[in-house]
Design a protein around this motif. Structure first.
Motif: not given
Length: 318
Positions: A122-130, A139-147, A151-154, A55-56
């Motif tokens: 930009t796409v190459a870096r969007i999953f980097e923390p912060f 924004g903190t920049g941690i959102g997509l890194a968390t996503v 996804m990896r966990k699932h 959900n998050q």
């Protein structure tokens, strides 16, 4: 002391239930210049996963899409179209992602916006923390890194399709539980209820996305809303605002957790109501909440009507 939980509860989930929850929240809180659309495939399989985490993830993608359409850098008017869609991932998408020839089918949730889009760098870096493209303080920049981590966990992955000036599509792909279909429908909420108020509410929530959405939900109903990202700040704000009538606090706050905030509020401002909120709690923590002096409890993920109803009922119980 309540700590933020690393454990997750994996159960068979219908992704349509989750996107309906998020769509309802988006429809009621996003600016009116953004049109939202939901398209669900009722024949998708079930996914073994954690409801709150998924959900998050979907909510995070929607908030990013909103920001991409509201904070435009291309000279176009703010606003646009947001579409959330469920379906089965096609083989083209899976081709370079899933190597096992006998892999299960994958369920896909996509979030599409008509925002500014992104270039390759930009796409190459969007999953980097912060890493963030948002303005300072936005924004903190941690959102997509968390996503990405969820996804990896699932056992799944995130696919990104974007074009500068035209928008982006983020697709979450989850392995389906074999031989199952999503044949149940999400519980519906009575959207006709209108729990309005004018009181001052302090929201203590460390998740930035949830804070912003709670502000929108409550302010739209007439409440004055104050926010804090941790327990220490919450108590400081409370001491400076004598008109606070109710505190809505996440239990897993940093610095001082929700139970500690509750105890301090009841000691220093006994006339202020406190509602606690949490996702996963172990049995000992559940017992602690039950024995606390909380005036109410809300189970995460937040549902708009449930939050509004609980707040209104608590305030009216004077």
């Amino acid at each position: 002391m309540f700590a933020r939980r690393e454990e997750s509860e994996s159960i068979p989930l219908n992704m349509n239930d989750i996107v309906r929850e998020v769509f309802k929240l988006v429809s009621e809180t996003f600016p009116r210049v953004i049109s939202a659309e939901l398209e669900t495939d009722e024949n998708i399989g079930l996914v073994l996963g954690d409801h709150i985490q998924i959900n998050q993830c979907v909510l995070n993608l929607c908030v990013n899409a909103r920001d991409a359409m509201m904070d435009r850098q291309d000279g176009k008017p703010a606003g646009g179209s947001l579409k959330i869609r469920t379906g089965m991932a096609d083989e083209t998408m899976l081709k370079n992602r899933v190597v096992a020839p006998d892999h299960p089918p994958f369920v896909a949730i996509s979030v599409t916006d008509t925002g500014t889009g992104m270039d390759e760098a930009t796409v190459a870096r969007i999953f980097e923390p912060f890493f963030t493209t948002k303005q300072k303080g936005k924004g903190t920049g941690i959102g997509l890194a968390t996503v990405f981590g969820v996804m990896r966990k699932h056992g799944g992955f995130v696919d990104v399709s974007t074009e500068v000036g035209r928008g982006s599509t983020f697709t979450l792909c989850f392995p389906a539980v074999e031989n199952t279909k999503g044949d149940h429908v999400a519980d519906t909420e009575d959207s006709s209820e209108n729990y309005r108020g004018s009181e001052t509410i302090l929201v203590a929530e460390d998740e930035e996305t949830l804070r912003e959405l709670l502000i929108d939900v409550l302010a739209d109903k007439g409440y004055r809303v104050l926010t804090a990202e941790n327990g220490t700040t919450a108590l400081s704000i409370l001491s400076e605002n004598t008109d606070v009538a109710l505190v809505l606090s996440d239990i897993g706050l940093p610095e001082l957790d929700g139970i500690e905030v509750l105890a301090r509020v009841k000691k220093e401002r006994p006339g202020v109501f406190v509602i606690l909120a949490s996702g996963f709690m172990d049995p000992d923590e559940t017992l602690t909440v039950e024995k606390s002096r909380a005036d109410g409890f809300i189970q995460k993920p937040y549902k708009v009507n449930e939050v509004l109803k609980k707040i209104r009922e608590t305030l009216d119980a004077v």
